[in-house]
Design a protein around this motif. Structure first.
Motif, PDB file in Angstrom:
ATOM      1  N   ALA A  83       0.686  -1.420  -0.169  1.00 33.72           N
ATOM      2  CA  ALA A  83      -0.105   0.212  -0.211  1.00 33.72           C
ATOM      3  C   ALA A  83       1.186   1.460   0.504  1.00 33.72           C
ATOM      4  O   ALA A  83       0.851   2.084  -0.946  1.00 33.72           O
ATOM      5  CB  ALA A  83      -0.969   0.107   0.928  1.00 33.72           C
ATOM      6  N   ASP A  84       1.847   1.059   0.886  1.00 31.08           N
ATOM      7  CA  ASP A  84       2.811   2.254   0.627  1.00 31.08           C
ATOM      8  C   ASP A  84       3.523   2.609  -0.204  1.00 31.08           C
ATOM      9  O   ASP A  84       4.031   3.297  -0.673  1.00 31.08           O
ATOM     10  CB  ASP A  84       3.841   2.345   2.136  1.00 31.08           C
ATOM     11  N   LYS A  85       4.482   1.173  -1.059  1.00 32.64           N
ATOM     12  CA  LYS A  85       4.870   1.568  -2.132  1.00 32.64           C
ATOM     13  C   LYS A  85       3.972   1.653  -3.261  1.00 32.64           C
ATOM     14  O   LYS A  85       4.957   2.908  -4.176  1.00 32.64           O
ATOM     15  CB  LYS A  85       4.988  -0.028  -2.442  1.00 32.64           C
ATOM     16  N   LYS A  86       2.790   1.957  -3.463  1.00 32.76           N
ATOM     17  CA  LYS A  86       2.172   2.580  -4.508  1.00 32.76           C
ATOM     18  C   LYS A  86       1.798   3.712  -4.109  1.00 32.76           C
ATOM     19  O   LYS A  86       2.143   4.898  -5.284  1.00 32.76           O
ATOM     20  CB  LYS A  86       0.497   1.346  -4.372  1.00 32.76           C
ATOM     21  N   SER A  87       2.130   4.536  -2.864  1.00 31.97           N
ATOM     22  CA  SER A  87       1.869   5.569  -3.320  1.00 31.97           C
ATOM     23  C   SER A  87       3.816   6.642  -3.546  1.00 31.97           C
ATOM     24  O   SER A  87       4.375   6.070  -3.652  1.00 31.97           O
ATOM     25  CB  SER A  87       1.852   6.514  -1.969  1.00 31.97           C
ATOM     26  N   ASP A  88       2.604   7.320  -3.438  1.00 33.24           N
ATOM     27  CA  ASP A  88       4.579   8.476  -3.915  1.00 33.24           C
ATOM     28  C   ASP A  88       5.493   9.314  -3.317  1.00 33.24           C
ATOM     29  O   ASP A  88       5.921  10.021  -3.103  1.00 33.24           O
ATOM     30  CB  ASP A  88       3.486   9.121  -4.929  1.00 33.24           C
ATOM     31  N   LYS A  89       4.984   8.923  -1.474  1.00 35.39           N
ATOM     32  CA  LYS A  89       6.048   9.459  -0.798  1.00 35.39           C
ATOM     33  C   LYS A  89       7.001   9.112  -1.192  1.00 35.39           C
ATOM     34  O   LYS A  89       7.388   8.000  -0.754  1.00 35.39           O
ATOM     35  CB  LYS A  89       4.540   9.782   0.128  1.00 35.39           C
ATOM     36  N   ASP A  90       7.642   9.936   0.292  1.00 36.97           N
ATOM     37  CA  ASP A  90       9.228   9.570  -0.019  1.00 36.97           C
ATOM     38  C   ASP A  90       9.427   7.902   0.940  1.00 36.97           C
ATOM     39  O   ASP A  90       8.531   8.066   2.693  1.00 36.97           O
ATOM     40  CB  ASP A  90      10.031  10.902   1.373  1.00 36.97           C
ATOM     41  N   PRO A  91      10.333   7.717   0.981  1.00 39.70           N
ATOM     42  CA  PRO A  91      10.358   6.504   2.234  1.00 39.70           C
ATOM     43  C   PRO A  91      10.576   6.746   3.169  1.00 39.70           C
ATOM     44  O   PRO A  91      11.183   7.895   3.223  1.00 39.70           O
ATOM     45  CB  PRO A  91      12.010   5.253   1.470  1.00 39.70           C
ATOM     46  N   MET A  92      10.651   6.072   4.338  1.00 36.38           N
ATOM     47  CA  MET A  92      11.540   6.806   5.764  1.00 36.38           C
ATOM     48  C   MET A  92      13.253   6.260   5.147  1.00 36.38           C
ATOM     49  O   MET A  92      13.742   5.813   4.479  1.00 36.38           O
ATOM     50  CB  MET A  92      10.755   5.065   6.946  1.00 36.38           C
ATOM     51  N   SER A  93      13.461   7.587   6.325  1.00 27.93           N
ATOM     52  CA  SER A  93      14.718   7.638   6.261  1.00 27.93           C
ATOM     53  C   SER A  93      15.372   6.560   6.919  1.00 27.93           C
ATOM     54  O   SER A  93      14.758   5.882   7.857  1.00 27.93           O
ATOM     55  CB  SER A  93      14.539   9.189   7.260  1.00 27.93           C
ATOM     56  N   VAL A  94      16.401   6.573   6.151  1.00 31.44           N
ATOM     57  CA  VAL A  94      17.495   5.658   7.542  1.00 31.44           C
ATOM     58  C   VAL A  94      17.584   5.381   8.307  1.00 31.44           C
ATOM     59  O   VAL A  94      17.624   4.725   9.220  1.00 31.44           O
ATOM     60  CB  VAL A  94      19.019   5.003   5.947  1.00 31.44           C
ATOM     61  N   ASP A  95      18.001   6.494   9.163  1.00 24.95           N
ATOM     62  CA  ASP A  95      17.774   6.741  10.731  1.00 24.95           C
ATOM     63  C   ASP A  95      16.933   6.580  10.759  1.00 24.95           C
ATOM     64  O   ASP A  95      16.365   6.386  12.459  1.00 24.95           O
ATOM     65  CB  ASP A  95      18.294   8.396  10.644  1.00 24.95           C
ATOM     66  N   ASP A  96      15.431   6.222  10.631  1.00 24.08           N
ATOM     67  CA  ASP A  96      14.028   6.409  11.354  1.00 24.08           C
ATOM     68  C   ASP A  96      13.692   4.877  11.217  1.00 24.08           C
ATOM     69  O   ASP A  96      13.248   4.271  12.059  1.00 24.08           O
ATOM     70  CB  ASP A  96      12.830   6.875  10.500  1.00 24.08           C
TER      71      ASP A  96
END
Length: 195
Positions: free
Chosen positions: A65-78
């Motif tokens: 579900a998240d993969k289909k969105s265009d939002k940025d992936p979570m940060s490596v730090d998060d």
């Protein structure tokens, strides 16, 4: 995870083991295994490349579900890298290996190297013991051949290049000599340029 016959590839489970990883409070910069690994690299280009590799791994970790969105992936730090174990390593390996369209061999090797180094750094920081580290780092070798860049030039193309040199009087002698060195002498482009 299931393994079919011996030497067959892993099959991606429908349920991600990352669902069991709770996104806890991010680790401080000096305690986050991924950040410590990235910061340990000497050149800025290497740091940027491996951080990008870990972000690509995170994209595979996210649910569909998240993969289909265009939002940025979570940060490596998060991401809680320190909570990953063997089942996560297996799942990442299977996901990366069975991706469609597939990653190129060099990219796949770079991604797996980044994940392995994060496991090693998790051990170095005391999050996992050496037995867990060794089991997590046992990714199968990525095998395959990379086709050579370029193509073989046909005789008709070579003849067309030589005939083109005859039409340009200013560069004809030099260009003809360069082509002769390339095709008849077997020199590389860099060698011909230095002559």
């Amino acid at each position: 995870y299931s393994r079919g016959m011996r030497n067959s590839s892993l099959v991606v489970s429908q349920v991600s083991p990352f669902e069991t990883v709770k996104i806890s409070r991010p680790q401080p910069r000096g305690r986050n295994p991924a950040r410590v690994y990235i910061d340990s690299l000497r050149s800025p280009a290497s740091r940027e490349t491996q951080e990008r590799a870990l972000v690509m791994v995170l994209r595979e970790v996210r649910d569909d579900a998240d993969k289909k969105s265009d939002k940025d992936p979570m940060s490596v730090d998060d991401f809680p890298w320190h909570e990953m174990r063997k089942e996560h390593a297996l799942w990442i390996n299977a996901k990366l290996s069975q991706r469609n369209p597939p990653y190129g061999l060099a990219t796949l090797r770079r991604l797996i190297t980044a994940v392995r180094r994060v496991f090693y750094t998790s051990w170095d920081l005391g999050y996992i013991d050496s037995d867990t580290r060794d089991r997590c780092m046992q990714f199968p070798k990525v095998r395959g051949d990379v086709p050579p860049i370029g193509r073989e030039i046909e005789k008709a193309d070579i003849d067309a290049l030589f005939s083109l040199c005859k039409t340009d009087t200013n560069l004809s002698a030099r260009s003809t000599a360069a082509l002769a060195l390339l095709f008849n002498g077997g020199l590389r482009r860099t060698e011909v340029v230095s002559v």
